[in-house]
Design a protein around this motif. Structure first.
Motif: not given
Length: 372
Positions: A160-161, A360-366, A370-372
């Protein structure tokens, strides 16, 4: 490349004897695969790996007597693969029939492509190679309704992401049912990213043929559209530097089944759909892998940038890791397949660039999430 460096490391170097075995095994006319005319006898482990990477284990005979003498010991492993493939594909066929019945009941036009049903129409054998996922095509306007029907069967959308990238740029959405692990890829485009668009793709619904499974009529690609799809699959694999012996063999067998009227129709459909150069590329690659009257069409000169040496083309099909320098680059491929249509080249180059940026944008958002 879709394979790990460890897997590729095992098959680097000279695999010509093993490729000759596969070439002999996959010709429309029976050939003696025991006579490889090679400097050395084929190595059984290398043959198994090359065949596996090219999705061609199902082409090798399970009788020790029909294998090259040095590879007769592979027979039990090949029998096990054949049994696993039959089990996997039977499940895929049953789930496909379930999905087709539901979509038909909802009044949604659709067609099944790839998978065991395509193998059945081309080889009269639905167990030629394993098919884990089920591929369905619907018109773009029916995508959401078809997705809702699949969810009614217990399937849930995946990724979905990443849906913006998959749905908008790749033209497909994946659904999985947890109860049995079945996965359906719902396509609303037949285009591969970085390649010319398949114009008028909804025409495949009008031209579809049918096969029957357990009393359910399964709509499958027409023989003409099946040939075009294999040409697109070859172009996609060449672009991704992936081995694709199975697609070259399947294109040859698909073309061999066409009658003269269907050959004429294929040329017309390829031109109308903007896939004439893609078909020419598929023919060039298939020709490098075997001889058959059905392949003696197309103009290799219309493919600037494609190597002319059949040995190089054969390696690009079966072991692209050996020919990284000779493989056409992404923009070169698009230019070759969009020859004479500069507007297509510009549109698809822009789409491919945007696709990579969005991914690439979606990968950065993911990563941030996950880092939060």
């Amino acid at each position: 490349m879709g394979f790990s460096s460890e897997v590729i490391a095992a098959v680097r170097g000279d695999s010509q004897p093993e490729i000759r075995v596969l070439l002999a095994a996959c010709q429309p006319s029976p050939a003696d695969i025991g006579d490889t005319r090679a400097v050395r006898a084929p190595d059984p482990d290398r043959l198994f790996d090359i065949a596996r990477l090219n999705k061609m284990l199902g082409w090798l005979p399970i009788s020790p007597a029909r294998l090259p003498p040095s590879c007769a010991g592979l027979a039990p492993r090949l029998l096990q693969v054949r049994m696993q493939t039959a089990r996997m594909n039977r499940h895929a066929m049953n789930v496909t029939a379930e999905a087709v019945a539901a979509l038909t009941g909802a009044g949604l036009r659709h067609v099944v492509f790839k998978g065991p049903f395509q193998q059945l129409t081309v080889h009269d054998d639905p167990f030629r190679r394993p098919s884990g996922d089920i591929d369905l095509y619907v018109a773009p306007r029916d995508r959401k309704r078809a997705g809702a029907v699949l969810q009614g069967l217990g399937f849930a959308p995946l990724e979905q992401d990443q849906s913006l990238w998959w749905v908008s740029f790749l033209g497909e959405q994946h659904f999985k049912r947890e109860s049995d692990g079945a996965v359906i890829d719902l396509h609303h485009r037949l285009q591969q990213a970085g390649l010319p668009d398949w114009r008028g793709a909804e025409g495949v619904l009008d031209r579809a043929d049918c096969v029957t499974h357990d009393g359910v009529r399964i709509p499958v690609l027409s023989s003409v559209d099946g040939c075009l799809l294999m040409a697109v699959s070859l172009a996609k694999a060449l672009l991704a530097h992936e081995p694709c012996g199975w697609a070259a063999a399947e294109l040859t067998h698909s073309l061999a089944r066409l009658d003269p009227a269907e050959r004429t129709r294929l040329a017309k459909v390829a031109t109308r759909s903007g896939q004439d150069q893609t078909l020419a590329l598929g023919l060039a690659l298939a020709r490098a892998c075997g001889e058959h009257p059905a392949l003696e069409t197309g103009d290799p000169a219309s493919l600037p940038g494609l190597p002319s040496d059949p040995a190089i083309l054969r390696d690009l099909v079966f072991q692209p890791w050996q020919r990284e320098a000779e493989a056409p680059r992404r923009r070169q491929m698009l230019g070759m397949l969009a020859k004479g249509r500069p507007h297509i080249l510009a549109v698809e180059a822009l789409r491919a660039a945007l696709s990579q940026q969005v991914r690439a944008l979606l990968a950065r958002q993911a990563a941030k999430a996950s880092a939060r």
